[in-house]
Design an enzyme around this catalytic site. Structure first.
Site, mmCIF file in Angstrom:
data_model
loop_
_atom_site.group_PDB
_atom_site.id
_atom_site.type_symbol
_atom_site.label_atom_id
_atom_site.label_comp_id
_atom_site.label_asym_id
_atom_site.label_seq_id
_atom_site.Cartn_x
_atom_site.Cartn_y
_atom_site.Cartn_z
ATOM 1 N N SER A 50 -20.909 41.019 -9.034
ATOM 2 C CA SER A 50 -21.144 41.088 -7.589
ATOM 3 C C SER A 50 -20.896 39.751 -6.910
ATOM 4 O O SER A 50 -21.035 39.653 -5.680
ATOM 5 C CB SER A 50 -22.592 41.525 -7.312
ATOM 6 O OG SER A 50 -22.806 42.841 -7.754
ATOM 7 N N ARG A 104 -14.839 34.336 -15.351
ATOM 8 C CA ARG A 104 -15.823 35.325 -15.785
ATOM 9 C C ARG A 104 -15.840 35.406 -17.303
ATOM 10 O O ARG A 104 -14.792 35.341 -17.965
ATOM 11 C CB ARG A 104 -15.458 36.689 -15.203
ATOM 12 C CG ARG A 104 -16.445 37.813 -15.476
ATOM 13 C CD ARG A 104 -17.754 37.583 -14.807
ATOM 14 N NE ARG A 104 -18.543 38.823 -14.705
ATOM 15 C CZ ARG A 104 -19.843 38.857 -14.501
ATOM 16 N NH1 ARG A 104 -20.520 37.711 -14.386
ATOM 17 N NH2 ARG A 104 -20.487 39.992 -14.393
ATOM 18 N N THR A 127 -28.176 32.731 -11.065
ATOM 19 C CA THR A 127 -26.899 32.484 -10.401
ATOM 20 C C THR A 127 -27.076 31.372 -9.379
ATOM 21 O O THR A 127 -28.173 31.130 -8.901
ATOM 22 C CB THR A 127 -26.407 33.771 -9.701
ATOM 23 O OG1 THR A 127 -26.358 34.832 -10.650
ATOM 24 C CG2 THR A 127 -25.031 33.599 -9.073
ATOM 25 N N ASP A 164 -24.046 42.975 -17.689
ATOM 26 C CA ASP A 164 -23.461 43.446 -16.433
ATOM 27 C C ASP A 164 -22.513 44.619 -16.650
ATOM 28 O O ASP A 164 -22.078 45.258 -15.693
ATOM 29 C CB ASP A 164 -22.710 42.315 -15.724
ATOM 30 C CG ASP A 164 -23.538 41.666 -14.628
ATOM 31 O OD1 ASP A 164 -24.681 42.095 -14.414
ATOM 32 O OD2 ASP A 164 -23.044 40.726 -13.988
ATOM 33 N N GLY A 188 -28.130 36.296 -6.461
ATOM 34 C CA GLY A 188 -29.102 37.364 -6.303
ATOM 35 C C GLY A 188 -28.624 38.707 -6.808
ATOM 36 O O GLY A 188 -28.941 39.741 -6.230
ATOM 37 N N GLY A 189 -27.827 38.722 -7.890
ATOM 38 C CA GLY A 189 -27.390 39.991 -8.448
ATOM 39 C C GLY A 189 -26.584 40.794 -7.445
ATOM 40 O O GLY A 189 -25.784 40.265 -6.677
#
Length: 580
Positions: A446, A95, A381, A421, A467-468
């Site tokens: 997520s 991340r 993503t 985010d 998709g968030g």
């Protein structure tokens, strides 16, 4: 147009065809990915004797080339890995991280917080990219082929060219003009400002050269020296929202091997990512809160079953929003959230014949005191899953956040806007937000790459999505459909989605759920039908053989060693949904 697209795709698939033609039945692995050219890269690596981790890395790099709007080395990701030899599960955290200079007012201007859309473009939203460091960490632990070999399919695609697909075209047409900078406009748009049409062959020599340098020298070729200085200059000199990143931010970044978050659901063991991903814990909460209900008996056509799922989502998302963030910077009550007594209490709030009047987060054991403060003035993503001949599995979700990320590029590669985010406003309902911006912190995600094991300890299914914040709901829905409703991974992914992160919610328009709206309303649900930008991938073991699923909403494919014919047919018919 279809003929033109087919010819263009053949031009970029042909370099792989000697490896794929006349392959035997599936005995040496499988790949599910969001684009057939990337899936073919993974198959090529498996053919050469590469491991699941090797093939996953090759797929990630190829996706960077052919699906530039969604992921790449300018972004970050998570990997869940299963090692067949010792039956181990390891998760890898790539991340992105905030620069050290970031503080909780990072996205404020003149004392006023920026709206999300205003915060996305430019340098301030760019986190230190983590994907390459994660790839290197996973390769060191699980790789079989040399590092440089994993880059060759992507280098070939970037150098020799690849076709614009319907999904990329629609992303350009819908989002590109507003976000991407000068290099992107020259690469993807005609002089008159229109997006280059489907089937256009794109070459990216700058990216090919960058990949070649990293292949030869390792990740330091991206993070250090002149290349690192170029990245820092790009974000700090951005004409919109310039950053305060330093070379030290890049050199200090480390990908991390973390303990997986695992729990049981019925007779299965479910393992996913822990913080800074909220996915693993939240997916488990959704499943465990539903465990006392007989979903198998209700079945996929029952409005009650979908109502129960909606209610469980609401409770799990409420806890996610309150308690989950980067555990290296805030206290996370992970054990309390997953405690059976706590889950039972939360589940007791769900009733099959009515909808909760209000949804609030719980207070799990170990929850830190919430700090009260004074009042103040698609997504980009992708997901992939790979299994190799030895039974090792890699499930990866990778992102640059929004479509085309920050819009900034370095050597033909888009940089993320992952820092949006974070909670832009550091207070929530009068309390200090766990997911506020802090220097060096990783924003909550997520992304939910998940591996599920059967009672025999073998991998039953590996699944993830793009998709968030819908990712969590997509993964939970797919697992319920496979484990409770005994559907194939492909059919489970194809099912419509109910998405309820709070009061009300959405059922996916045009799916089997839309006709259920009156029955759901009778249960107290206040839902609307709307399109959702979804994209999931999975592989599963059925009767000792690998099968897979790829989202028909995307251009994704499942590919074994038997070639690309079906993949080409699939991409011809790809939907025009631009969202990630």
């Amino acid at each position: 147009m279809i003929q033109r697209l087919l010819l263009a795709l053949c031009a970029v698939v042909l370099p792989f065809s000697p490896l794929l033609a006349k392959a035997p039945p599936v005995t040496a692995g499988i790949v599910s990915a969001a684009d057939p050219r990337a899936a073919a890269a993974g198959v090529e690596i498996l053919r050469k004797g590469g491991s699941a981790a090797d093939a996953a890395i090759a797929v990630m790099l190829a996706l960077n080339v052919v699906e530039p709007q969604s992921s790449g080395i300018g972004g970050g990701g998570f990997m869940v890995h299963y090692g067949a030899k010792d039956r181990s599960t390891t998760t890898y955290d790539g991340r992105e991280a905030a620069p050290a200079a970031a503080d909780d007012h990072w996205f404020y201007k003149d004392g006023v917080p920026l709206g999300h859309r205003a915060a996305v473009p430019g340098g301030r939203s760019v986190g230190v990219p983590g994907n390459l460091r994660m790839m290197a960490l996973a390769h060191a632990a699980h790789g079989k082929l040399p590092w440089k070999d994993l880059f060759q399919p992507a280098i070939r695609l970037a150098r020799e060219g690849h076709a614009i697909t319907p999904r990329l075209y629609n992303s350009l047409n819908t989002y590109g003009r507003a976000i991407i900078s000068d290099w992107g406009r020259a690469q993807f748009f005609n002089p008159d400002g229109t997006a280059k049409p489907v089937g256009t062959i794109l070459k990216n020599p700058d990216q090919a050269a960058l990949f070649a340098r990293i292949a030869a020298r390792g990740p330091d070729a991206f993070y250090r020296d002149a290349q690192g200085a170029k990245l820092v200059a790009t974000v700090n000199q951005a004409p919109v929202n310039p950053s305060k990143m330093t070379p030290a931010d890049l050199t200090a970044y480390q990908a991390k091997a973390r303990a997986p978050v695992c729990g049981t659901y019925r007779v299965y063991r479910v393992c996913g990512m822990g913080p800074p991903s909220a996915g693993g814990i939240t997916v488990l909460l959704i499943l465990k809160q539903l465990e006392r209900f007989d979903l198998a008996r209700l079945g996929k056509d029952s409005p009650v079953a979908w109502h129960l799922l909606a209610e469980s989502e609401r409770l799990a998302y409420a806890d996610r929003d309150t308690w989950l963030a980067d555990g290296d910077h805030v206290v996370i009550p992970q054990a309390g959230l997953l405690d059976p007594t706590y889950i039972a209490a939360r589940s007791a709030l769900i009733a099959p014949d009515r909808t909760m009047a209000a949804v609030t987060p719980g207070t799990p054991a170990g929850a830190p005191p919430r700090v009260r403060v004074s009042p103040g003035p698609e997504h980009g993503t992708t997901d992939l899953a790979v299994a190799d001949a030895q039974g090792n599995v890699a499930e990866v979700t990778s992102t640059i956040e929004s479509v085309f990320g920050s819009g900034l590029t370095v050597d033909g590669t888009f940089l993320n806007n992952e820092l949006t985010d974070f909670d832009i406003v550091p207070e929530q309902d009068g309390y200090l937000a766990a997911n506020r911006v802090q220097g060096g912190k990783r924003p909550r995600s997520s992304m939910s790459p998940t591996i599920v094991y059967g009672p025999d300890g073998k991998v039953r299914i590996a699944v993830g999505a793009a998709g968030g914040s819908t990712i969590i709901a997509q993964v939970a829905k797919t697992l319920i459909a496979v484990l409770d409703w005994k559907m194939s991974a492909q059919d489970a992914i194809r099912l419509g989605l109910i998405y309820t992160p709070g009061p009300g919610g959405v059922v996916e328009k045009g799916t089997q759920l839309e006709p259920m709206l009156p029955a759901l309303a009778a249960l107290g649900e206040q839902l609307r039908a709307a399109p959702l930008g979804l994209k999931a991938n999975a592989i599963e073991q059925v009767d000792g053989r690998w099968a897979g699923g790829a989202d028909p909403r995307s251009e994704g494919v499942v590919m074994d060693l038997r070639g690309v014919d079906a993949a080409i047919r699939r991409i011809e018919q790809a939907p025009n949904a631009p969202h990630e």
